[in-house]
Design a protein around this motif. Sequence first.
Motif, mmCIF file in Angstrom:
data_model
loop_
_atom_site.group_PDB
_atom_site.id
_atom_site.type_symbol
_atom_site.label_atom_id
_atom_site.label_comp_id
_atom_site.label_asym_id
_atom_site.label_seq_id
_atom_site.Cartn_x
_atom_site.Cartn_y
_atom_site.Cartn_z
ATOM 1 N N LEU A 69 -4.806 -8.625 -1.678
ATOM 2 C CA LEU A 69 -4.142 -7.709 -2.594
ATOM 3 C C LEU A 69 -2.956 -8.396 -3.258
ATOM 4 C CD1 LEU A 69 -4.214 -4.768 -3.580
ATOM 5 C CD2 LEU A 69 -2.634 -4.223 -1.759
ATOM 6 N N SER A 70 -2.822 -8.187 -4.535
ATOM 7 C CA SER A 70 -1.695 -8.738 -5.283
ATOM 8 C C SER A 70 -0.397 -8.133 -4.773
ATOM 9 C CB SER A 70 -1.848 -8.415 -6.773
ATOM 10 O OG SER A 70 -0.661 -8.684 -7.459
ATOM 11 N N THR A 71 0.627 -8.960 -4.665
ATOM 12 C CA THR A 71 1.926 -8.449 -4.235
ATOM 13 C C THR A 71 2.765 -7.984 -5.422
ATOM 14 O OG1 THR A 71 2.829 -10.690 -4.246
ATOM 15 C CG2 THR A 71 1.999 -9.840 -2.138
ATOM 16 N N GLU A 72 2.253 -8.179 -6.634
ATOM 17 C CA GLU A 72 2.972 -7.716 -7.818
ATOM 18 C C GLU A 72 3.074 -6.190 -7.782
ATOM 19 O OE1 GLU A 72 2.788 -8.101 -12.663
ATOM 20 O OE2 GLU A 72 0.923 -8.164 -11.547
ATOM 21 N N GLY A 73 4.276 -5.696 -7.864
ATOM 22 C CA GLY A 73 4.485 -4.251 -7.864
ATOM 23 C C GLY A 73 4.635 -3.630 -6.491
ATOM 24 N N GLN A 74 4.555 -4.432 -5.438
ATOM 25 C CA GLN A 74 4.634 -3.865 -4.091
ATOM 26 C C GLN A 74 6.003 -3.267 -3.770
ATOM 27 O OE1 GLN A 74 2.161 -3.256 -1.922
ATOM 28 N NE2 GLN A 74 0.832 -3.989 -3.548
ATOM 29 N N ASP A 75 7.025 -3.625 -4.537
ATOM 30 C CA ASP A 75 8.366 -3.099 -4.281
ATOM 31 C C ASP A 75 8.709 -1.874 -5.138
ATOM 32 O OD1 ASP A 75 8.411 -4.482 -6.651
ATOM 33 O OD2 ASP A 75 10.343 -5.446 -6.291
ATOM 34 N N LEU A 76 7.728 -1.328 -5.828
ATOM 35 C CA LEU A 76 7.990 -0.162 -6.688
ATOM 36 C C LEU A 76 8.310 1.099 -5.895
ATOM 37 C CD1 LEU A 76 5.293 -0.562 -9.462
ATOM 38 C CD2 LEU A 76 7.764 -0.783 -9.699
ATOM 39 N N TYR A 77 7.725 1.220 -4.713
ATOM 40 C CA TYR A 77 7.922 2.413 -3.905
ATOM 41 C C TYR A 77 8.538 2.022 -2.569
ATOM 42 C CZ TYR A 77 4.379 4.009 -7.228
ATOM 43 O OH TYR A 77 3.680 4.288 -8.373
ATOM 44 N N THR A 78 9.422 2.883 -2.055
ATOM 45 C CA THR A 78 10.012 2.634 -0.740
ATOM 46 C C THR A 78 8.987 2.979 0.341
ATOM 47 O OG1 THR A 78 10.880 4.885 -0.480
ATOM 48 C CG2 THR A 78 12.299 3.257 -1.622
ATOM 49 N N ARG A 79 9.266 2.522 1.535
ATOM 50 C CA ARG A 79 8.389 2.854 2.676
ATOM 51 C C ARG A 79 8.291 4.364 2.848
ATOM 52 N NH1 ARG A 79 9.960 -0.940 7.646
ATOM 53 N NH2 ARG A 79 9.794 1.103 8.560
ATOM 54 N N GLU A 80 9.415 5.053 2.677
ATOM 55 C CA GLU A 80 9.431 6.514 2.818
ATOM 56 C C GLU A 80 8.563 7.187 1.765
ATOM 57 O OE1 GLU A 80 12.854 4.810 4.915
ATOM 58 O OE2 GLU A 80 12.149 4.541 2.872
ATOM 59 N N GLN A 81 8.605 6.697 0.541
ATOM 60 C CA GLN A 81 7.773 7.262 -0.527
ATOM 61 C C GLN A 81 6.297 6.980 -0.275
ATOM 62 O OE1 GLN A 81 9.809 5.186 -3.640
ATOM 63 N NE2 GLN A 81 11.140 6.919 -4.143
ATOM 64 N N ILE A 82 5.999 5.808 0.223
ATOM 65 C CA ILE A 82 4.608 5.435 0.517
ATOM 66 C C ILE A 82 3.997 6.391 1.530
ATOM 67 C CG2 ILE A 82 3.204 3.671 1.677
ATOM 68 C CD1 ILE A 82 5.018 1.588 0.210
ATOM 69 N N VAL A 83 4.711 6.662 2.622
ATOM 70 C CA VAL A 83 4.141 7.535 3.659
ATOM 71 C C VAL A 83 4.233 9.008 3.300
ATOM 72 C CG1 VAL A 83 4.478 5.835 5.489
ATOM 73 C CG2 VAL A 83 6.234 7.560 5.093
ATOM 74 N N LYS A 84 5.236 9.389 2.518
ATOM 75 C CA LYS A 84 5.364 10.805 2.130
ATOM 76 C C LYS A 84 4.261 11.229 1.172
ATOM 77 C CE LYS A 84 8.491 14.227 0.181
ATOM 78 N NZ LYS A 84 9.846 14.500 -0.307
ATOM 79 N N PHE A 85 3.953 10.364 0.199
ATOM 80 C CA PHE A 85 2.981 10.732 -0.819
ATOM 81 C C PHE A 85 1.615 10.080 -0.621
ATOM 82 C CE2 PHE A 85 7.128 11.362 -2.855
ATOM 83 C CZ PHE A 85 7.018 12.715 -3.135
ATOM 84 N N GLY A 86 1.464 9.270 0.424
ATOM 85 C CA GLY A 86 0.175 8.624 0.675
ATOM 86 C C GLY A 86 -0.265 7.775 -0.495
ATOM 87 N N MET A 87 0.652 6.919 -1.002
ATOM 88 C CA MET A 87 0.344 6.119 -2.189
ATOM 89 C C MET A 87 0.737 4.663 -1.974
ATOM 90 S SD MET A 87 3.299 7.551 -4.719
ATOM 91 C CE MET A 87 5.021 7.190 -4.460
ATOM 92 N N LEU A 88 -0.088 3.780 -2.500
ATOM 93 C CA LEU A 88 0.168 2.345 -2.424
ATOM 94 C C LEU A 88 -0.031 1.711 -3.791
ATOM 95 C CD1 LEU A 88 -1.782 1.181 0.751
ATOM 96 C CD2 LEU A 88 0.684 1.068 0.408
#
Length: 187
Positions: A69-88
């Motif tokens: 997986l490309s790491t480009e854009g991986q810092d757009l969402y915080t860990r909290e946002q990733i788990v709260k909204f189920g988005m990567l």
Amino acid sequence: MRMRIGEYLVAKGALTSRQVDEILAHSRATGKRFGDAGLELRILTEESMKKALGKSFRVDFFHVDPAYLSTEGQDLYTREQIVKFGMLPLGFRVEHKFFRSRRMLSVGFLDPARLDALDQADALARRKLGQAGIHGIRPWLIMPEHFWSTAEHLHRLTPEWVLSLSPKGLDPTLADYLRASQSSLAS
């Protein structure tokens, strides 16, 4: 363990392993996607797909392997946002249509039918990248196994940390998956 869409449909009782093999052979021969090949062969029906995939039916399925997986854009969402909204964030792609191009962010969702998650993914990306940096998001369905292995690998999430969050701060599909995984390990 990583699960492909055919394996997922077998686990949900929508297909047998033999039917998956038949669909895969037809898919390879025709170049059609798995679901379209299954529908064409009449092994799958729209109703069986809706039953197995729910509201996510007709949303493209994305098989994620964190190693590629490309790491480009991986810092757009915080860990909290990733788990709260189920988005990567899955990376960027340029779509070309009628003499114009649009830069789109591909985002994988555990439940692409969650409008609040889609809205948050789009708003957060636009806020960080600015209007010129992105034209929108392209949602994909990700199976919980793929989501978790990617989040664990790229974002250093642990089940203990995620399950310690308030239920309001956790996507229900992710919570169910982690609880089931922990209970199967304990058995």
